[in-house]
Design a protein around this motif. Structure first.
Motif, mmCIF file in Angstrom:
data_model
loop_
_atom_site.group_PDB
_atom_site.id
_atom_site.type_symbol
_atom_site.label_atom_id
_atom_site.label_comp_id
_atom_site.label_asym_id
_atom_site.label_seq_id
_atom_site.Cartn_x
_atom_site.Cartn_y
_atom_site.Cartn_z
ATOM 1 N N PHE A 57 42.460 36.503 48.314
ATOM 2 C CA PHE A 57 41.672 35.307 48.622
ATOM 3 C C PHE A 57 42.303 34.158 47.850
ATOM 4 O O PHE A 57 42.436 34.216 46.638
ATOM 5 C CB PHE A 57 40.220 35.516 48.191
ATOM 6 N N SER A 58 42.712 33.145 48.565
ATOM 7 C CA SER A 58 43.409 32.036 47.927
ATOM 8 C C SER A 58 42.652 30.737 48.164
ATOM 9 O O SER A 58 42.186 30.474 49.277
ATOM 10 C CB SER A 58 44.820 31.934 48.506
ATOM 11 N N THR A 59 42.542 29.934 47.123
ATOM 12 C CA THR A 59 41.873 28.636 47.235
ATOM 13 C C THR A 59 42.445 27.687 46.189
ATOM 14 O O THR A 59 43.223 28.097 45.333
ATOM 15 C CB THR A 59 40.349 28.784 47.063
ATOM 16 N N TYR A 60 42.069 26.439 46.278
ATOM 17 C CA TYR A 60 42.514 25.441 45.317
ATOM 18 C C TYR A 60 41.405 25.150 44.315
ATOM 19 O O TYR A 60 40.231 25.128 44.673
ATOM 20 C CB TYR A 60 42.886 24.130 46.031
ATOM 21 N N LEU A 61 41.801 24.936 43.067
ATOM 22 C CA LEU A 61 40.880 24.545 42.002
ATOM 23 C C LEU A 61 41.437 23.293 41.340
ATOM 24 O O LEU A 61 42.656 23.100 41.310
ATOM 25 C CB LEU A 61 40.777 25.644 40.939
ATOM 26 N N PRO A 62 40.572 22.491 40.749
ATOM 27 C CA PRO A 62 41.093 21.385 39.945
ATOM 28 C C PRO A 62 41.963 21.945 38.822
ATOM 29 O O PRO A 62 41.665 23.002 38.249
ATOM 30 C CB PRO A 62 39.836 20.713 39.385
ATOM 31 N N ARG A 63 43.035 21.239 38.521
ATOM 32 C CA ARG A 63 44.025 21.711 37.542
ATOM 33 C C ARG A 63 43.373 22.077 36.198
ATOM 34 O O ARG A 63 43.639 23.132 35.632
ATOM 35 C CB ARG A 63 45.098 20.646 37.337
ATOM 36 N N ASP A 64 42.496 21.214 35.690
ATOM 37 C CA ASP A 64 41.882 21.473 34.391
ATOM 38 C C ASP A 64 40.980 22.711 34.431
ATOM 39 O O ASP A 64 40.958 23.500 33.489
ATOM 40 C CB ASP A 64 41.076 20.253 33.919
ATOM 41 N N LEU A 65 40.236 22.886 35.526
ATOM 42 C CA LEU A 65 39.378 24.060 35.661
ATOM 43 C C LEU A 65 40.205 25.338 35.687
ATOM 44 O O LEU A 65 39.862 26.335 35.039
ATOM 45 C CB LEU A 65 38.517 23.951 36.921
ATOM 46 N N ARG A 66 41.306 25.325 36.404
ATOM 47 C CA ARG A 66 42.190 26.500 36.458
ATOM 48 C C ARG A 66 42.751 26.825 35.071
ATOM 49 O O ARG A 66 42.777 27.976 34.651
ATOM 50 C CB ARG A 66 43.334 26.263 37.438
ATOM 51 N N ARG A 67 43.157 25.783 34.349
ATOM 52 C CA ARG A 67 43.712 25.982 33.010
ATOM 53 C C ARG A 67 42.661 26.588 32.080
ATOM 54 O O ARG A 67 42.929 27.535 31.343
ATOM 55 C CB ARG A 67 44.213 24.649 32.450
ATOM 56 N N ARG A 68 41.431 26.058 32.141
ATOM 57 C CA ARG A 68 40.347 26.588 31.309
ATOM 58 C C ARG A 68 40.024 28.029 31.673
ATOM 59 O O ARG A 68 39.785 28.876 30.801
ATOM 60 C CB ARG A 68 39.112 25.716 31.451
ATOM 61 N N LEU A 69 40.008 28.323 32.975
ATOM 62 C CA LEU A 69 39.717 29.687 33.424
ATOM 63 C C LEU A 69 40.775 30.663 32.931
ATOM 64 O O LEU A 69 40.454 31.731 32.403
ATOM 65 C CB LEU A 69 39.626 29.731 34.957
ATOM 66 N N LYS A 70 42.049 30.295 33.072
ATOM 67 C CA LYS A 70 43.119 31.183 32.617
ATOM 68 C C LYS A 70 43.061 31.411 31.116
ATOM 69 O O LYS A 70 43.239 32.534 30.630
ATOM 70 C CB LYS A 70 44.483 30.608 33.011
ATOM 71 N N ALA A 71 42.778 30.344 30.366
ATOM 72 C CA ALA A 71 42.701 30.475 28.906
ATOM 73 C C ALA A 71 41.525 31.370 28.503
ATOM 74 O O ALA A 71 41.659 32.233 27.624
ATOM 75 C CB ALA A 71 42.572 29.095 28.262
ATOM 76 N N HIS A 72 40.395 31.180 29.151
ATOM 77 C CA HIS A 72 39.216 32.000 28.833
ATOM 78 C C HIS A 72 39.480 33.473 29.165
ATOM 79 O O HIS A 72 39.160 34.362 28.362
ATOM 80 C CB HIS A 72 37.993 31.495 29.595
ATOM 81 N N CYS A 73 40.053 33.722 30.331
ATOM 82 C CA CYS A 73 40.338 35.111 30.730
ATOM 83 C C CYS A 73 41.335 35.763 29.772
ATOM 84 O O CYS A 73 41.186 36.930 29.423
ATOM 85 C CB CYS A 73 40.866 35.154 32.160
ATOM 86 N N ALA A 74 42.337 35.000 29.344
ATOM 87 C CA ALA A 74 43.309 35.556 28.396
ATOM 88 C C ALA A 74 42.626 35.883 27.074
ATOM 89 O O ALA A 74 42.875 36.947 26.488
ATOM 90 C CB ALA A 74 44.452 34.570 28.175
ATOM 91 N N GLY A 75 41.759 35.001 26.609
ATOM 92 C CA GLY A 75 41.060 35.237 25.348
ATOM 93 C C GLY A 75 40.108 36.417 25.408
ATOM 94 O O GLY A 75 39.938 37.141 24.431
ATOM 95 N N VAL A 84 36.541 35.512 38.621
ATOM 96 C CA VAL A 84 36.198 34.779 39.839
ATOM 97 C C VAL A 84 35.165 35.556 40.645
ATOM 98 O O VAL A 84 34.194 34.980 41.150
ATOM 99 C CB VAL A 84 37.456 34.475 40.679
ATOM 100 N N ALA A 85 35.339 36.865 40.781
ATOM 101 C CA ALA A 85 34.380 37.683 41.535
ATOM 102 C C ALA A 85 32.993 37.612 40.902
ATOM 103 O O ALA A 85 31.979 37.479 41.598
ATOM 104 C CB ALA A 85 34.861 39.136 41.607
ATOM 105 N N THR A 86 32.937 37.670 39.573
ATOM 106 C CA THR A 86 31.649 37.583 38.882
ATOM 107 C C THR A 86 31.004 36.217 39.107
ATOM 108 O O THR A 86 29.816 36.120 39.436
ATOM 109 C CB THR A 86 31.831 37.844 37.372
ATOM 110 N N ALA A 87 31.786 35.155 38.946
ATOM 111 C CA ALA A 87 31.256 33.803 39.097
ATOM 112 C C ALA A 87 30.767 33.544 40.520
ATOM 113 O O ALA A 87 29.681 32.996 40.734
ATOM 114 C CB ALA A 87 32.314 32.778 38.707
#
Length: 95
Positions: A57-75, A84-87
Motif C-alpha cells: 500500500f503506497s501513499t504520500y505523507l508530508p515530509r516532516d510527518l514521514r521523518r517523525r514516523l521513521k524516527a519514532h519507529c526506529a526508536g 501505520v497499520a495500528t494508526a
C-alpha cells in the motif's frame, strides 16, 4: 571584443569522437583464475512476525510527518508498516 562561445553538446547527444577501450592483459603469476565476485542477493522483504495477510500500500505523507514516523519507529524498534497499520486501524475504529 568578446570571444565566440563554443556550442555545448545537448545531454544525450552523441559525440562524433568514438573512444575504444584499450585493455591490457596483466599476468600476476597466479595459476588459478581470480574468484568470481559475490553477487548481491536480491532484496527480500521480511514478512511480519504475526504472519498476517499483508499487501503493498503506497501513499504520500508530508515530509516532516514521514521523518517523525521513521524516527519514532526506529526508536521503538518497530517496523513502519506495523505503526501505520495500528494508526489506520485505530483511526477507522473511531469513525
Amino acid at each position: 571584443m568578446t570571444a565566440a562561445k563554443t556550442p555545448r553538446a545537448r545531454p544525450g547527444a552523441t559525440s562524433p569522437m568514438r573512444l575504444t577501450p584499450q585493455v591490457e592483459q596483466i599476468t600476476t603469476g597466479a595459476t588459478d583464475p581470480p574468484p568470481e565476485p559475490a553477487s548481491t542477493p536480491a532484496r527480500q522483504h521480511a514478512e511480519p512476525s504475526d504472519g498476517g495477510n499483508w499487501v503493498n500500500f503506497s501513499t504520500y505523507l508530508p515530509r516532516d510527518l514521514r521523518r517523525r514516523l521513521k524516527a519514532h519507529c526506529a526508536g521503538e524498534e518497530i517496523e513502519l508498516r506495523e505503526a501505520v497499520a495500528t494508526a489506520v486501524g485505530e483511526w477507522l475504529d473511531r469513525q
